[in-house]
Write a protein that holds these residues in place. Structure first.
Motif, PDB file in Angstrom:
ATOM      1  N   SER A 199     -12.549  51.510  51.411  1.00 22.27           N
ATOM      2  CA  SER A 199     -11.364  50.708  51.078  1.00 22.27           C
ATOM      3  C   SER A 199     -11.635  49.228  51.298  1.00 22.27           C
ATOM      4  O   SER A 199     -11.227  48.378  50.483  1.00 22.27           O
ATOM      5  N   ALA A 200     -12.320  48.903  52.385  1.00 21.76           N
ATOM      6  CA  ALA A 200     -12.639  47.495  52.667  1.00 21.76           C
ATOM      7  C   ALA A 200     -13.566  46.942  51.595  1.00 21.76           C
ATOM      8  O   ALA A 200     -13.415  45.800  51.138  1.00 21.76           O
ATOM      9  N   SER A 201     -14.535  47.747  51.182  1.00 20.57           N
ATOM     10  CA  SER A 201     -15.470  47.312  50.143  1.00 20.57           C
ATOM     11  C   SER A 201     -14.723  47.090  48.831  1.00 20.57           C
ATOM     12  O   SER A 201     -14.938  46.079  48.144  1.00 20.57           O
ATOM     13  N   ASN A 202     -13.824  48.022  48.479  1.00 23.06           N
ATOM     14  CA  ASN A 202     -13.044  47.869  47.253  1.00 23.06           C
ATOM     15  C   ASN A 202     -12.161  46.629  47.315  1.00 23.06           C
ATOM     16  O   ASN A 202     -12.050  45.886  46.336  1.00 23.06           O
ATOM     17  N   ALA A 203     -11.547  46.411  48.466  1.00 26.90           N
ATOM     18  CA  ALA A 203     -10.674  45.242  48.609  1.00 26.90           C
ATOM     19  C   ALA A 203     -11.482  43.957  48.491  1.00 26.90           C
ATOM     20  O   ALA A 203     -11.022  42.978  47.886  1.00 26.90           O
ATOM     21  N   THR A 204     -12.672  43.967  49.081  1.00 24.84           N
ATOM     22  CA  THR A 204     -13.526  42.769  48.993  1.00 24.84           C
ATOM     23  C   THR A 204     -13.923  42.494  47.540  1.00 24.84           C
ATOM     24  O   THR A 204     -13.878  41.347  47.074  1.00 24.84           O
ATOM     25  N   HIS A 205     -14.292  43.550  46.840  1.00 27.28           N
ATOM     26  CA  HIS A 205     -14.697  43.381  45.428  1.00 27.28           C
ATOM     27  C   HIS A 205     -13.518  42.926  44.586  1.00 27.28           C
ATOM     28  O   HIS A 205     -13.683  42.095  43.677  1.00 27.28           O
ATOM     29  N   GLN A 206     -12.346  43.435  44.836  1.00 26.50           N
ATOM     30  CA  GLN A 206     -11.175  43.018  44.069  1.00 26.50           C
ATOM     31  C   GLN A 206     -10.809  41.569  44.382  1.00 26.50           C
ATOM     32  O   GLN A 206     -10.425  40.812  43.501  1.00 26.50           O
ATOM     33  N   ALA A 207     -10.950  41.206  45.660  1.00 29.37           N
ATOM     34  CA  ALA A 207     -10.601  39.849  46.044  1.00 29.37           C
ATOM     35  C   ALA A 207     -11.587  38.832  45.470  1.00 29.37           C
ATOM     36  O   ALA A 207     -11.195  37.726  45.099  1.00 29.37           O
ATOM     37  N   THR A 208     -12.821  39.203  45.360  1.00 29.43           N
ATOM     38  CA  THR A 208     -13.842  38.268  44.840  1.00 29.43           C
ATOM     39  C   THR A 208     -14.007  38.409  43.338  1.00 29.43           C
ATOM     40  O   THR A 208     -14.673  37.591  42.704  1.00 29.43           O
TER      41      THR A 208
END
Length: 104
Positions: free
Chosen positions: A91-100
């Motif tokens: 989830s953290a990885s997905n959130a990071t990718h979505q944010a960037t």
């Protein structure tokens, strides 16, 4: 159980006092009764040992069953914790990718 032995001793003493036996017969009778008393004491000791042994075995079994349940519970909790950690990382990885705005 003490009462049994006290009663037995009292019975022997009264029997000796009131029984019309010769000295030799009385001594033989006392020896027989003393032997019986010793046999009874040994039997009681054997029963106590057996009961103790059975109790120890039951306690060991209960301990082993409890320990196995604890091990199983700890293993289950570890598995759930690892799954939760993996999901959180994803989830953290997905959130990071979505944010960037990047795809992986």
């Amino acid at each position: 159980m003490k009462g049994f032995f006290y009663g037995l001793g009292l019975g022997v003493a009264l029997g000796v006092l009131f029984a019309p036996m010769s000295g030799e017969e009385t001594r033989n009778n006392l020896a027989d009764r003393a032997s019986d008393l010793g046999d009874n004491a040994r039997d009681l000791a054997d029963q106590a040992k057996q009961t103790y042994s059975q109790s120890v075995d039951k306690a060991k079994d209960a301990y082993n069953q409890g320990a196995e349940k604890v091990r199983s519970g700890v293993k289950s909790i570890r598995g759930q914790a690892n799954d939760t950690i993996s999901e959180a990382k994803e989830s953290a990885s997905n959130a990071t990718h979505q944010a960037t705005g990047t795809n992986y």
